[in-house]
Enzyme design. Structure first.
Site, PDB file in Angstrom:
ATOM      1  N   GLU A   1     -88.942   2.982 -40.141  1.00 48.36           N
ATOM      2  CA  GLU A   1     -88.370   2.652 -38.833  1.00 48.36           C
ATOM      3  C   GLU A   1     -86.911   3.084 -38.703  1.00 48.36           C
ATOM      4  O   GLU A   1     -86.012   2.262 -38.505  1.00 48.36           O
ATOM      5  CB  GLU A   1     -88.504   1.147 -38.571  1.00 48.36           C
TER       6      GLU A   1
ATOM      7  N   GLU B   1     -98.307  -0.047 -38.637  1.00 43.42           N
ATOM      8  CA  GLU B   1     -98.145  -1.480 -38.910  1.00 43.42           C
ATOM      9  C   GLU B   1     -98.658  -2.276 -37.721  1.00 43.42           C
ATOM     10  O   GLU B   1     -98.465  -1.874 -36.562  1.00 43.42           O
ATOM     11  CB  GLU B   1     -96.664  -1.849 -39.070  1.00 43.42           C
TER      12      GLU B   1
HETATM   13  C1  GAL Z   1     -91.434  -3.912 -39.090  1.00 41.66           C
HETATM   14  C2  GAL Z   1     -90.970  -3.426 -40.458  1.00 41.66           C
HETATM   15  C3  GAL Z   1     -91.723  -4.114 -41.583  1.00 41.66           C
HETATM   16  C4  GAL Z   1     -91.770  -5.609 -41.351  1.00 41.66           C
HETATM   17  C5  GAL Z   1     -92.365  -5.863 -39.995  1.00 41.66           C
HETATM   18  C6  GAL Z   1     -92.484  -7.327 -39.653  1.00 41.66           C
HETATM   19  O1  GAL Z   1     -90.520  -3.615 -38.098  1.00 41.66           O
HETATM   20  O2  GAL Z   1     -91.152  -2.042 -40.573  1.00 41.66           O
HETATM   21  O3  GAL Z   1     -91.112  -3.801 -42.819  1.00 41.66           O
HETATM   22  O4  GAL Z   1     -90.491  -6.132 -41.444  1.00 41.66           O
HETATM   23  O5  GAL Z   1     -91.560  -5.286 -39.009  1.00 41.66           O
HETATM   24  O6  GAL Z   1     -93.098  -7.495 -38.406  1.00 41.66           O
END
Ligand code: GAL
Length: 689
Positions: free
Chosen positions: A158, A322
């Site tokens: 990110e 994710e």
């Molecule tokens: C994302 C991040 C992850 C984790 C996740 C939690 O933005 O890439 O490492 O922190 O959020 O929702």
């Protein structure tokens, strides 16, 4: 590789299922690592992003490396038939690195140097950080580049933020010198610096925007944002040098983001530029399902919009890198997904072009800030809880979706989103300070098509317009002469263009056009916007269009007709009876201008006419109530049609004739019922289309 119109973005010919796996947090627990392998199989998971934040485990001391644990992970995951998406670890650095080389620490816009801590907070210019990241990336590529489990590279995590240190200031000045051909005078003109006597007489006087310095020179703000994107990409390009050299066959991605609540594009980086440097787009989606401010269907529409933007960046399938299997830990209220929602929301991602459902995170940590963030494996370490069961259900379903992998979507309608416009409009001190809502306005136009199951690409300004029968360009405040010329040529060659209020006002330097609306726009639209009125929330006015009356809010443009036809008229105020909506035939095409911010009902009626005129059809002749979305993935031989119920009620759906369900392989009758949050995936092969 392409087969039957499919584009495979990774070498896997099945849907990816799994997620961020952080075994580095559990190295003293071999029992847990062994359980992981068992649970991975049980949940039908096959892909793991490893090493994202593992730098301090990989290199605990400068030059001292520990790869054995990662060797084991590679071997063990390979043994269970899994893939690894290997991360470069630059998203968070070891403490020794910050301590020994403080230049890697970021300086914020107030010129305050940050302490070590957190993540995603390094200086993108620092030679030391660039050297160190390349070093470790080279070692990773050498060691794992030929491992059969390696599926792809996950570069950093990110990317975001900006650094205002002296090195970044110098890099910015160099960027400006090259952008303005070393001509400071040209820069002063482009930035309109004579305003408030801000003329620069030496390049060294230029500083990045700051609340303790300059924030009001819009050209500076715009160029700084462009620089931040370019400098982030340059850092990324530096990271991938050894990977390109040693593993040219392994695709490269980095995970993009979106604003979580409105599902609008991440603002700080111009992803349309970044996309050109990636093999595959991937992004992290965390919609707040079951919230208390909008309906499930409203939120689903926004999820559709952002997916259609990120998919359209490369016009190929993308990866959901994710998501949460249940809840996050950083919303105000971290609500669990209700039964059925995990499968439905996952299938929606696939329907819009994802070839994966990956989670943050595989196993919940025991400590630190993410110990309550949703995960596949909870602290109970058990496969028997609801979340694990939901995940397994998604995994099992994805296994049946292998034929969908690599298929794309086709659209005859595009909506244009532009990052530079988003920045400039956000900066503009004028109009309504809180009511501009540029991406939300795009969503409003997108909604009508989503409700009617007509697929839409959300494209950016460099993309090919001629591929679309209808191009919708709301609020393009910043429109360069080049973009305007491309719009003109699109209409001249038969395209149908819709533009709205607050369009074509400034050029690429954020300088207003002088002498009225640009001549090319006047040619296309056959009218001139004379004035934009901004309304208070309590103001009331209306537009009459095709015998109906619609309320307006926020903006009303007063229009002077030339050769255009007035289609809608204001009802009240000093512009009562003047045109609010116009149409105009220009050469082979047609151009519509919507002068006021109108409501959903207007858009439904307005676009309904265009859908008929342009014979725009839904992905499938289908009848259903509101809140059901029908989206298709297709290749040259088959359509996979996802019918999704984003409501809390049963819904009846009618299709033309019975058809096969891809998951159950049973026949679905011509009329069927969807339970709340239920999804069905129908298969239409060319022979039964
Ligand atoms: C994302 C991040 C992850 C984790 C996740 C939690 O933005 O890439 O490492 O922190 O959020 O929702």
């Amino acid at each position: 590789m392409s087969i039957h119109g499919k584009t495979f973005v990774t070498k896997a010919k099945h849907m990816l299922h799994g997620g961020d796996y952080n075994p580095d947090q559990w190295l003293d627990r071999p029992d847990i690592l062994a359980d992981d392998l068992h649970l991975m199989k049980l949940s039908h998971s096959n892909t793991f992003s490893v090493g994202i934040f593992a730098w301090s485990t990989l290199e605990p001391k400068e030059g001292v490396y520990h790869f054995e644990w990662l060797d084991d992970i590679f071997e063990n995951i390979h043994k269970i038939g899994g893939n690894i998406i290997l991360a470069t670890p630059s998203g968070a650095r070891p403490a020794w690195l910050s301590q020994k080389y403080p230049e890697v620490l970021r300086v914020d816009e107030n010129r305050v140097k940050q302490l070590h801590g957190g993540r995603h907070n390094h200086c993108f210019t620092s030679e030391v950080y660039r050297k160190k990241t390349q070093q470790i990336n080279r070692l990773l590529a050498k060691r794992y580049g030929n491992h059969p489990a390696l599926l792809m590279w996950h570069i950093s995590n990110e990317y975001s933020g900006e650094c205002h240190c002296e090195k970044c200031q110098e890099a910015f000045r160099d960027w400006l010198k090259s952008t303005y051909n070393n001509d400071l005078d040209a820069l002063n003109k482009a930035w309109w610096t004579s305003f408030w006597s801000h003329t620069y007489t030496d390049w060294s006087q230029i500083e990045s925007p700051s609340p303790i310095g300059e924030k009001g020179v819009h050209g500076l703000n715009l160029d700084w944002r462009r620089f931040v994107t370019d400098q982030t990409i340059s850092f990324f390009e530096n990271e991938i040098v050894p990977l390109k050299e040693l593993t040219p066959e392994i695709p490269i991605t980095t995970n993009f983001m979106a604003d979580t609540f409105d599902l609008i594009p991440f603002q700080a980086l111009d992803y349309s530029k970044f996309a050109k440097h990636l093999d595959v787009i991937s992004w992290d989606a965390y919609p707040a399902w079951h919230n208390d401010w909008e309906s499930t269907a409203d939120l689903a529409m926004k999820v559709g919009f952002i997916n259609d933007l990120y998919r359209s960046l490369k016009q190929q399938p993308f990866l959901l890198m994710e998501s949460t299997p249940s809840k996050v830990n950083w919303h105000d209220v971290n609500k669990a997904k209700r039964p059925g929602m995990h499968l439905l929301s996952s299938m929606q991602m696939i329907a819009h072009g994802s070839d994966s459902i990956l989670y943050f995170q595989w196993r919940k940590s025991r400590g630190s800030s993410e110990k309550f963030h949703g995960a596949v494996v909870d602290h109970d370490n058990s496969p028997n809880n609801r979340v694990f069961q939901d995940v397994s259900e998604v995994g099992g379903t994805l296994e049946k979706l292998a034929p969908v992998v690599g298929t794309n979507r086709t659209s005859e309608v595009a909506i244009l989103f532009d990052w530079e416009n988003h920045w400039a409009l956000g900066d503009a001190q004028g109009f309504g300070m809180k009511s501009k809502r540029y991406p939300q306005t795009l969503q409003q136009h997108y909604r009508t098509f989503w409700e009617r199951d007509i697929p839409v690409d959300v494209i950016t300004k460099e993309q090919n317009f001629s591929a679309y029968r209808l191009l919708i360009v709301p609020m393009l405040y910043l429109a360069s002469e080049e973009t305007i010329a491309r719009l003109k040529s699109y209409v001249a060659h038969g395209g149908t263009l819709v533009m709205t209020y607050i369009s074509g006002i400034v050029n690429e330097h954020d300088l207003t056009y002088t002498g009225g609306w640009p001549k090319d726009l006047q040619d296309i639209f056959g009218m001139r916007p004379l004035e934009t009125d901004t309304l208070y929330p309590s103001d009331r006015n209306y537009v009459t269009y095709q015998d109906k009356t619609y309320p307006i809010k926020d903006y009303a443009t007063i229009i002077e007709l030339e050769s255009a036809q007035a289609e809608g008229f204001y009802k009240e105020d000093f512009y009562a009876k003047l045109p609010a909506v116009t149409s105009h035939s220009y050469k082979g095409g047609k151009a519509y201008y919507i002068g006021a911010r109108l409501d959903d009902e207007f858009h439904r009626d307005f676009y309904s006419r265009l859908m008929t005129d342009l014979s725009l059809t839904s992905v499938l002749p289908v009848n259903h109530g509101p809140g059901v979305s029908v989206q298709a993935r297709r290749d040259t031989v088959t359509d996979y049609v996802f019918v999704m119920n984003f409501t809390e009620e049963k819904q009846t759906v009618t299709i033309q004739s019975e058809v096969q369900d891809l998951v159950t392989k049973e026949n679905v009758p011509a009329e069927f019922t969807l339970k709340p949050y239920e999804v069905k995936i129908l298969v239409y092969s060319k022979s039964n289309k």
